[in-house]
Structures are given as structure tokens and as C-alpha cells.
Design a protein around this motif. Structure first.
Motif, PDB file in Angstrom:
ATOM      1  N   UNK A 126      53.206 -17.592  33.693  1.00 58.85           N
ATOM      2  CA  UNK A 126      53.973 -18.505  33.919  1.00 58.85           C
ATOM      3  C   UNK A 126      55.193 -18.213  34.619  1.00 58.85           C
ATOM      4  N   UNK A 127      55.855 -18.216  35.235  1.00 58.20           N
ATOM      5  CA  UNK A 127      55.875 -17.965  37.608  1.00 58.20           C
ATOM      6  C   UNK A 127      56.492 -18.937  37.549  1.00 58.20           C
ATOM      7  N   UNK A 128      57.509 -19.653  38.051  1.00 62.63           N
ATOM      8  CA  UNK A 128      57.318 -20.356  39.914  1.00 62.63           C
ATOM      9  C   UNK A 128      57.019 -19.148  40.857  1.00 62.63           C
ATOM     10  N   UNK A 129      58.017 -18.480  40.264  1.00 64.88           N
ATOM     11  CA  UNK A 129      57.968 -17.291  42.321  1.00 64.88           C
ATOM     12  C   UNK A 129      57.211 -17.000  41.885  1.00 64.88           C
ATOM     13  N   UNK A 130      56.067 -16.031  41.703  1.00 62.63           N
ATOM     14  CA  UNK A 130      54.805 -15.650  41.472  1.00 62.63           C
ATOM     15  C   UNK A 130      53.877 -16.727  42.136  1.00 62.63           C
ATOM     16  N   UNK A 131      53.841 -18.053  41.347  1.00 68.92           N
ATOM     17  CA  UNK A 131      52.733 -19.268  41.123  1.00 68.92           C
ATOM     18  C   UNK A 131      53.001 -19.115  42.609  1.00 68.92           C
ATOM     19  N   UNK A 132      53.891 -19.007  43.661  1.00 79.23           N
ATOM     20  CA  UNK A 132      54.891 -19.727  44.848  1.00 79.23           C
ATOM     21  C   UNK A 132      54.124 -18.649  46.175  1.00 79.23           C
ATOM     22  N   UNK A 133      54.149 -17.310  45.426  1.00 82.00           N
ATOM     23  CA  UNK A 133      53.431 -16.287  46.264  1.00 82.00           C
ATOM     24  C   UNK A 133      55.445 -15.441  47.123  1.00 82.00           C
ATOM     25  N   UNK A 134      56.063 -15.983  46.107  1.00 79.78           N
ATOM     26  CA  UNK A 134      56.920 -14.694  46.150  1.00 79.78           C
ATOM     27  C   UNK A 134      57.141 -13.440  45.980  1.00 79.78           C
ATOM     28  N   UNK A 135      56.057 -12.582  45.021  1.00 77.97           N
ATOM     29  CA  UNK A 135      56.151 -11.970  44.785  1.00 77.97           C
ATOM     30  C   UNK A 135      55.022 -11.214  43.955  1.00 77.97           C
ATOM     31  N   UNK A 136      54.333 -10.325  43.441  1.00 81.55           N
ATOM     32  CA  UNK A 136      53.247 -10.737  42.652  1.00 81.55           C
ATOM     33  C   UNK A 136      53.175 -10.574  40.999  1.00 81.55           C
ATOM     34  N   UNK A 137      52.046 -11.060  40.831  1.00 81.65           N
ATOM     35  CA  UNK A 137      52.394 -11.355  39.428  1.00 81.65           C
ATOM     36  C   UNK A 137      52.495  -9.720  38.984  1.00 81.65           C
ATOM     37  N   UNK A 138      52.868  -9.484  38.056  1.00 76.92           N
ATOM     38  CA  UNK A 138      53.051  -8.276  37.298  1.00 76.92           C
ATOM     39  C   UNK A 138      52.538  -8.050  35.866  1.00 76.92           C
ATOM     40  N   UNK A 139      53.005  -8.729  34.968  1.00 79.99           N
ATOM     41  CA  UNK A 139      52.978  -9.403  34.146  1.00 79.99           C
ATOM     42  C   UNK A 139      50.945  -9.614  33.913  1.00 79.99           C
ATOM     43  N   UNK A 140      51.030 -11.039  34.358  1.00 78.27           N
ATOM     44  CA  UNK A 140      48.827 -10.189  33.979  1.00 78.27           C
ATOM     45  C   UNK A 140      48.334  -9.521  34.024  1.00 78.27           C
ATOM     46  N   UNK A 141      48.284  -7.872  35.030  1.00 72.82           N
ATOM     47  CA  UNK A 141      47.862  -7.236  35.596  1.00 72.82           C
ATOM     48  C   UNK A 141      48.461  -5.854  33.923  1.00 72.82           C
ATOM     49  N   UNK A 142      49.266  -6.095  33.567  1.00 74.96           N
ATOM     50  CA  UNK A 142      50.222  -5.590  32.125  1.00 74.96           C
ATOM     51  C   UNK A 142      49.025  -5.977  30.810  1.00 74.96           C
ATOM     52  N   UNK A 143      48.773  -7.153  31.166  1.00 72.81           N
ATOM     53  CA  UNK A 143      47.501  -7.878  29.670  1.00 72.81           C
ATOM     54  C   UNK A 143      46.378  -7.067  29.979  1.00 72.81           C
ATOM     55  N   UNK A 144      45.955  -6.887  31.151  1.00 75.47           N
ATOM     56  CA  UNK A 144      43.986  -6.730  31.152  1.00 75.47           C
ATOM     57  C   UNK A 144      44.244  -4.891  30.553  1.00 75.47           C
ATOM     58  N   UNK A 145      45.296  -4.082  31.533  1.00 76.26           N
ATOM     59  CA  UNK A 145      45.070  -2.800  31.199  1.00 76.26           C
ATOM     60  C   UNK A 145      45.257  -2.564  29.902  1.00 76.26           C
ATOM     61  N   UNK A 146      46.041  -3.059  28.923  1.00 75.77           N
ATOM     62  CA  UNK A 146      46.544  -3.141  27.354  1.00 75.77           C
ATOM     63  C   UNK A 146      44.765  -2.934  26.955  1.00 75.77           C
ATOM     64  N   UNK A 147      44.759  -3.995  27.421  1.00 76.89           N
ATOM     65  CA  UNK A 147      42.877  -4.904  27.098  1.00 76.89           C
ATOM     66  C   UNK A 147      41.881  -2.995  27.860  1.00 76.89           C
TER      67      UNK A 147
END
Length: 183
Positions: free
Chosen positions: A9-30
Motif C-alpha cells: 500500500x503506497x501512493x507513490x509506488x503505485x504512481x511509479x514515483x519509486x519502486x516498491x521495495x517492501x513487497x519484494x522484501x516479503x518475497x525474499x523472506x518467504x
């Protein structure tokens, strides 16, 4: 193969202002913790309650994810509405998850008291709100993981298997399903 939901959940990441780093962090833990074959269903949505609710409903009701983890939108800012969206879609709130995450986070950062993370269930899905900071994701997941597999099973979800890298999880000795333990 099980499907796990990840919602950033991120206004800026959803608009492409910056890359989402949190979703990939969850994937990495899994990827490090799970030995059960899995795939993820990923959603990136703005800080808007209807969009968050729609993503959670879809992942629980249509995709059938036994575990849906959100990241972001748990602070006190006016646009931080992840907890409200989670409460709106859940059948039951499980307050111990948020309490434990805050208790552990407070050991690292005094502003963790501002977090409104929570967890709840929708049907057979466990929904957990994590903070948006990638560094806090593993810390919070590690704090609550001892209860996550058993909760998933209590909701009617699958038995998950884990690597030695995963935190040990707990299953009451009186539980009637096969014993969960890390090798």
C-alpha cells in the motif's frame, strides 16, 4: 502449490514515483523460510481504503490465499488506512499479532508505538498488516511467525513446511493435526 497474497500500500509506488521495495522484501523472506511450494499474488495499491479492501477481498475470496500480508499504511497519517480496510473485510480481528509486532519493534525504534498494525481472518485467510519499511518486515514477521502456521491451520488452511532459516513455530500439544515443527 499454495498461493500467498502480498499487498503493498503506497501512493507513490503505485504512481511509479519509486519502486516498491517492501513487497519484494516479503518475497525474499518467504523464499528463505518456506519449503512448501508456493507462489505469490502481488498487488500494489494506493493508500485508498476501497482499493485496499478490494485487493484483500479478491486475494481471500477469489484467489483463496491462506496468508495475505500487507505492507504500508499502518501509521497515524491521515492517508494511512490499511488497518481500517483490514478491519472492514475481516470476520475476526486477532489483536495479539499487532501487540507482538509493536512490542518487538519498540526494542529498535521508539516511534513503533505509533504503528497500528493488526491481523485478522476472512474466511480461511489470515491477513497480517506489516509496516512499510523494508527493514522492519522480517523483524515483524519473525516476531509473530511462531503462531502463523497454526493459525492458518485453525482457519482451515494448508500445513506449511519450513527451512531451518525460519523461526520455530509452535503448535499446542493438544492439537489434533500433525505436529508442526522445524527440523
Amino acid at each position: 502449490m499454495i498461493t500467498l497474497g502480498i499487498v503493498t500500500i503506497s501512493d507513490r509506488a503505485s504512481r511509479g514515483v519509486y519502486d516498491d521495495k517492501s513487497g519484494p522484501a516479503i518475497r525474499e523472506v518467504y523464499a528463505r523460510w518456506l519449503t512448501t511450494p508456493w507462489q505469490d499474488e502481488y498487488r500494489l495499491v494506493p493508500d485508498e481504503q476501497p482499493a485496499i479492501e478490494a485487493a484483500l477481498r479478491e486475494l481471500a475470496d477469489e484467489v483463496g490465499c491462506p496468508l495475505i500480508v500487507t505492507t504500508g499504511g499502518t501509521g497515524p497519517a491521515p492517508r494511512d488506512v490499511t488497518p481500517e480496510a483490514t478491519m472492514a473485510v475481516c470476520d475476526r480481528i486477532l489483536p495479539g499479532f499487532g501487540e507482538q509486532m509493536r512490542a518487538v519493534s519498540l526494542q529498535s525504534v521508539p516511534t513503533a508505538i505509533l504503528s497500528r498494525q493488526l491481523a485478522g481472518s476472512r474466511g480461511k485467510s489470515l491477513i497480517i498488516n506489516l509496516p512499510g519499511k523494508p527493514a522492519a518486515i522480517e523483524e515483524c514477521l519473525r516476531a509473530i511467525w511462531p503462531a502463523v502456521p497454526y493459525c492458518i491451520e485453525l482457519l482451515g488452511g494448508p500445513h506449511l513446511a519450513f527451512s531451518d532459516a525460519a523461526p520455530r513455530h509452535h503448535r499446542p500439544s493438544s492439537a489434533s493435526s500433525p505436529q508442526l515443527s522445524t527440523p
